[in-house]
Write an enzyme that holds these catalytic residues in place. Structure first.
Site, PDB file in Angstrom:
ATOM      1  N   PHE A   1      86.969 -14.015  51.945  1.00 52.34           N
ATOM      2  CA  PHE A   1      85.657 -13.767  52.547  1.00 52.34           C
ATOM      3  C   PHE A   1      84.509 -14.236  51.658  1.00 52.34           C
ATOM      4  O   PHE A   1      83.407 -14.458  52.135  1.00 52.34           O
ATOM      5  CB  PHE A   1      85.488 -12.262  52.841  1.00 52.34           C
TER       6      PHE A   1
ATOM      7  N   GLU B   1      90.574  -5.747  39.035  1.00 54.10           N
ATOM      8  CA  GLU B   1      89.375  -6.451  39.498  1.00 54.10           C
ATOM      9  C   GLU B   1      88.577  -5.492  40.376  1.00 54.10           C
ATOM     10  O   GLU B   1      89.112  -4.959  41.353  1.00 54.10           O
ATOM     11  CB  GLU B   1      89.824  -7.680  40.308  1.00 54.10           C
TER      12      GLU B   1
ATOM     13  N   SER C   1      93.174 -12.526  46.930  1.00 52.17           N
ATOM     14  CA  SER C   1      93.566 -11.594  45.870  1.00 52.17           C
ATOM     15  C   SER C   1      94.990 -11.900  45.380  1.00 52.17           C
ATOM     16  O   SER C   1      95.794 -12.505  46.101  1.00 52.17           O
ATOM     17  CB  SER C   1      93.474 -10.162  46.394  1.00 52.17           C
TER      18      SER C   1
ATOM     19  N   GLU D   1      88.855 -12.933  58.198  1.00 52.96           N
ATOM     20  CA  GLU D   1      88.419 -12.299  59.442  1.00 52.96           C
ATOM     21  C   GLU D   1      87.117 -11.513  59.258  1.00 52.96           C
ATOM     22  O   GLU D   1      86.558 -11.007  60.212  1.00 52.96           O
ATOM     23  CB  GLU D   1      89.532 -11.397  60.003  1.00 52.96           C
ATOM     24  N   ARG D   2      86.633 -11.435  57.999  1.00 47.36           N
ATOM     25  CA  ARG D   2      85.392 -10.672  57.776  1.00 47.36           C
ATOM     26  C   ARG D   2      84.145 -11.519  58.018  1.00 47.36           C
ATOM     27  O   ARG D   2      83.094 -10.995  58.343  1.00 47.36           O
ATOM     28  CB  ARG D   2      85.368 -10.124  56.345  1.00 47.36           C
TER      29      ARG D   2
ATOM     30  N   CYS E   1      84.955 -14.855  42.295  1.00 49.12           N
ATOM     31  CA  CYS E   1      86.151 -14.899  41.450  1.00 49.12           C
ATOM     32  C   CYS E   1      85.808 -15.401  40.055  1.00 49.12           C
ATOM     33  O   CYS E   1      86.604 -15.285  39.142  1.00 49.12           O
ATOM     34  CB  CYS E   1      87.210 -15.786  42.075  1.00 49.12           C
TER      35      CYS E   1
ATOM     36  N   LYS F   1      92.839 -20.857  58.494  1.00 55.17           N
ATOM     37  CA  LYS F   1      92.847 -19.426  58.859  1.00 55.17           C
ATOM     38  C   LYS F   1      91.845 -18.760  57.910  1.00 55.17           C
ATOM     39  O   LYS F   1      92.180 -18.378  56.795  1.00 55.17           O
ATOM     40  CB  LYS F   1      94.273 -18.874  58.671  1.00 55.17           C
TER      41      LYS F   1
HETATM   42  P1  NAD Z   1      92.298 -11.122  50.398  1.00 52.93           P
HETATM   43  O1  NAD Z   1      93.484 -11.435  49.575  1.00 52.93           O
HETATM   44  O2  NAD Z   1      92.143  -9.751  50.948  1.00 52.93           O
HETATM   45  O3  NAD Z   1      92.252 -12.097  51.692  1.00 52.93           O
HETATM   46  C1  NAD Z   1      92.372 -13.484  51.571  1.00 52.93           C
HETATM   47  C2  NAD Z   1      93.010 -14.041  52.836  1.00 52.93           C
HETATM   48  O4  NAD Z   1      94.321 -13.491  52.980  1.00 52.93           O
HETATM   49  C3  NAD Z   1      92.249 -13.711  54.101  1.00 52.93           C
HETATM   50  O5  NAD Z   1      92.234 -14.845  54.934  1.00 52.93           O
HETATM   51  C4  NAD Z   1      93.062 -12.582  54.721  1.00 52.93           C
HETATM   52  O6  NAD Z   1      93.011 -12.559  56.124  1.00 52.93           O
HETATM   53  C5  NAD Z   1      94.476 -12.875  54.246  1.00 52.93           C
HETATM   54  N1  NAD Z   1      95.272 -11.654  54.073  1.00 52.93           N
HETATM   55  C6  NAD Z   1      94.826 -10.421  53.751  1.00 52.93           C
HETATM   56  N2  NAD Z   1      95.844  -9.552  53.674  1.00 52.93           N
HETATM   57  C7  NAD Z   1      96.967 -10.254  53.952  1.00 52.93           C
HETATM   58  C8  NAD Z   1      98.349  -9.904  54.012  1.00 52.93           C
HETATM   59  N3  NAD Z   1      98.775  -8.664  53.784  1.00 52.93           N
HETATM   60  N4  NAD Z   1      99.232 -10.868  54.315  1.00 52.93           N
HETATM   61  C9  NAD Z   1      98.822 -12.127  54.550  1.00 52.93           C
HETATM   62  N5  NAD Z   1      97.523 -12.509  54.505  1.00 52.93           N
HETATM   63  C10 NAD Z   1      96.609 -11.583  54.211  1.00 52.93           C
HETATM   64  O7  NAD Z   1      91.009 -11.563  49.544  1.00 52.93           O
HETATM   65  P2  NAD Z   1      89.469 -11.363  49.889  1.00 52.93           P
HETATM   66  O8  NAD Z   1      89.135  -9.921  49.754  1.00 52.93           O
HETATM   67  O9  NAD Z   1      89.120 -12.054  51.154  1.00 52.93           O
HETATM   68  O10 NAD Z   1      88.804 -12.188  48.702  1.00 52.93           O
HETATM   69  C11 NAD Z   1      88.566 -11.655  47.427  1.00 52.93           C
HETATM   70  C12 NAD Z   1      89.650 -12.038  46.441  1.00 52.93           C
HETATM   71  O11 NAD Z   1      89.780 -13.448  46.371  1.00 52.93           O
HETATM   72  C13 NAD Z   1      89.338 -11.608  45.013  1.00 52.93           C
HETATM   73  O12 NAD Z   1      90.509 -11.131  44.420  1.00 52.93           O
HETATM   74  C14 NAD Z   1      88.869 -12.890  44.341  1.00 52.93           C
HETATM   75  O13 NAD Z   1      89.020 -12.917  42.948  1.00 52.93           O
HETATM   76  C15 NAD Z   1      89.744 -13.878  45.011  1.00 52.93           C
HETATM   77  N6  NAD Z   1      89.206 -15.221  44.915  1.00 52.93           N
HETATM   78  C16 NAD Z   1      89.834 -16.097  44.085  1.00 52.93           C
HETATM   79  C17 NAD Z   1      89.335 -17.383  43.951  1.00 52.93           C
HETATM   80  C18 NAD Z   1      90.015 -18.379  43.057  1.00 52.93           C
HETATM   81  O14 NAD Z   1      89.746 -19.556  43.173  1.00 52.93           O
HETATM   82  N7  NAD Z   1      90.901 -17.953  42.180  1.00 52.93           N
HETATM   83  C19 NAD Z   1      88.197 -17.768  44.668  1.00 52.93           C
HETATM   84  C20 NAD Z   1      87.590 -16.836  45.523  1.00 52.93           C
HETATM   85  C21 NAD Z   1      88.116 -15.568  45.645  1.00 52.93           C
END
Ligand code: NAD
Length: 499
Positions: free
Chosen positions: A149, A384, A226, A176-177, A281, A173
């Site tokens: 998101f 985090e 994450s 969804e937020r 991140c 994909k």
């Molecule tokens: P998230 O992991 O909750 O969601 C990321 C994606 O995964 C979304 O599209 C979501 O729909 C999907 N998802 C969520 N739960 C899932 C599941 N159980 N099974 C399969 N898919 C699922 O992350 P977020 O809250 O959207 O973003 C924040 C996180 O992303 C933080 O940890 C941040 O550090 C990380 N991030 C990392 C980078 C990088 O380049 N390393 C860049 C941006 C964000």
């Protein structure tokens, strides 16, 4: 209530699964739209469209594919304000920060205009008697990307621009937020001349992700989000024979040496710790001053700066330093972790817990927090927080500070503030983290370099964007050829563009 759509084969299509996610206005706490959550059949339909469209797109010469990206850059610039506004409305970040989100994606699209050069193969003349050898980079076919998101414009562009310019079809994909900007980007790509079916947006949650991971046609999966989900997607995708790169969470340390310019370091910490409400991140979440005196002076400089921070909705314009966090659940998680910090003995120097904004009482605003005397065993250090919470861990020596960054399981980014070139060089050489800043707090590499962490911040080999993306989205094929001597045909005399 607005009902959002998927974007399939050039059309906005309503969800058919009957499942939806709430999309909030984070400033007011109200639900402003419903995001459809795709099922396996909807994903399969997108893959069928992608399969049908991709061979013709791969056959378009790279220069013409690059021209679509050129036009796309123009359209992004034309619609910059509109995109930034849509992004702020769902994410909550300020308008200039939202424009930066679009801009840092746009820069990767600009890099992709170099595709004809980047996709050029290798050639060895006379590798043997009458034998030539050449390697070419060919697209994978259908690729998919799953994005977080916090950068709803930048990260999708980091994935789909190189994938598409390499000749793949791409299924996005998004989170969804905040799914509206990804849908707008897909429309703009088609306005730029991309054929239908090459970019598609399938909204969804775990069900849609699992449909990607188990679909036999999808060749590659890119993920940013994450760490636990990154690990799951990497494991499942690889087990299903896909090429996978996953970028996970972070806990970025900034080391402040006794010789650093402390005003500069304090300013850097404010921007990198609290900008975008800490939802980056590459945010700095741990400050590591070296020596008690450095720590005392740093805290002294941080406190008045934090107290001056302006927190508010993006609609208040340039007067706001950061906005709300993305959901009520994110806010509750930050508050829970802050409480563990207090319970486990850290000193809460700036307490943002009672922050309230008149007129926005139901919004997901979190006041700025500063902890001192944080130790390695505390939850606020290990996990985090992804909120406006900065933890200070005091180190006695440079080696101890370096050891903190090295021992943490995350390794996305880190920074050192010092006037000593030798210390900076030693730090950059020894630390086991992927992106290093020297007197730069958020060292996000530019488009023509690559982006990626180490340790639990990444699963996979190649980084995002830059030359690595062209490797990730193509396969190498090497041809060894020998031709018998034959009859030579006549020449082509007209000077005309390549088809
Ligand atoms: P998230 O992991 O909750 O969601 C990321 C994606 O995964 C979304 O599209 C979501 O729909 C999907 N998802 C969520 N739960 C899932 C599941 N159980 N099974 C399969 N898919 C699922 O992350 P977020 O809250 O959207 O973003 C924040 C996180 O992303 C933080 O940890 C941040 O550090 C990380 N991030 C990392 C980078 C990088 O380049 N390393 C860049 C941006 C964000």
């Amino acid at each position: 209530m607005q009902e959002l759509t998927h974007y399939l084969n050039g059309e906005h299509v309503k969800g058919t699964s009957g499942r939806f996610a709430d999309v909030f206005n984070p400033a007011t706490g109200e639900v402003q739209a419903k995001c459809p959550l795709a099922n396996e059949a909807e994903m399969d339909q997108a893959v069928k469209y992608a399969m049908a469209a991709q061979p013709a797109w791969a056959a378009v010469n790279p220069q013409r594919r690059a021209r679509v990206m050129m036009k796309f850059v123009d359209l992004l610039n034309r619609d910059m304000d509109k995109l930034a506004e849509a992004l702020s409305r769902e994410h909550g970040k300020t308008l200039p920060d939202a424009a930066g989100d679009v801009q840092r994606g746009l820069e990767v699209v600009e890099y992709c205009i170099g595709a004809p050069e980047l996709l050029k193969g290798d050639y060895t003349d006379s590798a043997g008697p009458g034998i030539d050898m050449y390697s070419m980079r060919q697209p994978l076919g259908v690729s998919a990307g799953i994005t977080p998101f916090n950068f709803p414009a930048m990260i999708p562009m980091w994935m789909f621009a190189p994938a598409i310019v390499c000749g793949n079809a791409f299924i996005l994909k998004p989170s969804e937020r905040d799914p509206s900007v990804p849908l707008m980007l897909a429309e703009l790509l088609e306005e730029a001349g991309l054929p239908k079916g090459i970019i598609q947006v399938v909204n969804g949650d775990k069900e849609a992700v699992d449909a990607i991971l188990h679909h036999p046609v999808i060749q590659s999966v890119g993920f940013v989000g994450s760490t636990p989900i990154a690990e799951y997607i990497y494991g499942t995708g690889c087990a299903n024979g896909k090429r996978v790169q996953c970028f996970g969470g972070a806990k970025n340390h900034m080391i402040i040496m006794p010789d650093a310019d402390l005003d500069q370091a304090a300013d850097a910490l404010i921007g990198a710790g609290y900008g975008a409400a800490g939802e980056r991140c590459m945010a700095i979440s741990v400050a590591v001053p070296v020596g008690e005196e450095t720590a005392d002076r740093l805290i002294e400089k941080l406190v008045p700066r934090i107290e001056k921070l302006k927190v508010g909705p993006y609609t208040s314009g340039k007067d706001v330093d950061y906005g709300p966090v993305v959901t009520g659940a994110a806010k509750a998680n930050i508050e829970r972790l802050v409480q563990t910090g207090i319970d486990q003995g850290a000193t809460l120097v700036v307490d943002g817990r009672d922050f309230k904004l008149q007129g926005y009482e139901d919004g997901f605003f979190v006041g700025p927090h500063l902890f001192d005397n944080v130790t390695k065993d505390m939850d606020i250090y290990k996990h985090e927080i992804f909120g406006p919470v900065l933890s200070t861990v005091r180190a006695k020596t440079y080696e101890e500070a370096l050891g903190l960054a090295m021992d943490h399981e995350m390794g996305n980014g880190t920074a050192i503030f010092t006037r000593d070139g030798d210390a900076a060089r030693d730090f950059a050489n020894r630390v086991n983290v992927g992106m290093i800043g020297i007197n730069v707090p958020i060292p996000v590499p530019l488009a023509y370099h690559t982006f990626g962490g180490w340790k639990k911040s990444v699963f996979g080999d190649l980084n995002q964007h830059g030359p690595d993306a062209f490797k990730f989205y193509t396969r190498t094929k090497t041809v060894t050829s020998r031709w018998p001597s034959g009859i030579k045909e006549g020449g082509e005399f007209n000077f005309k563009p390549m088809e």
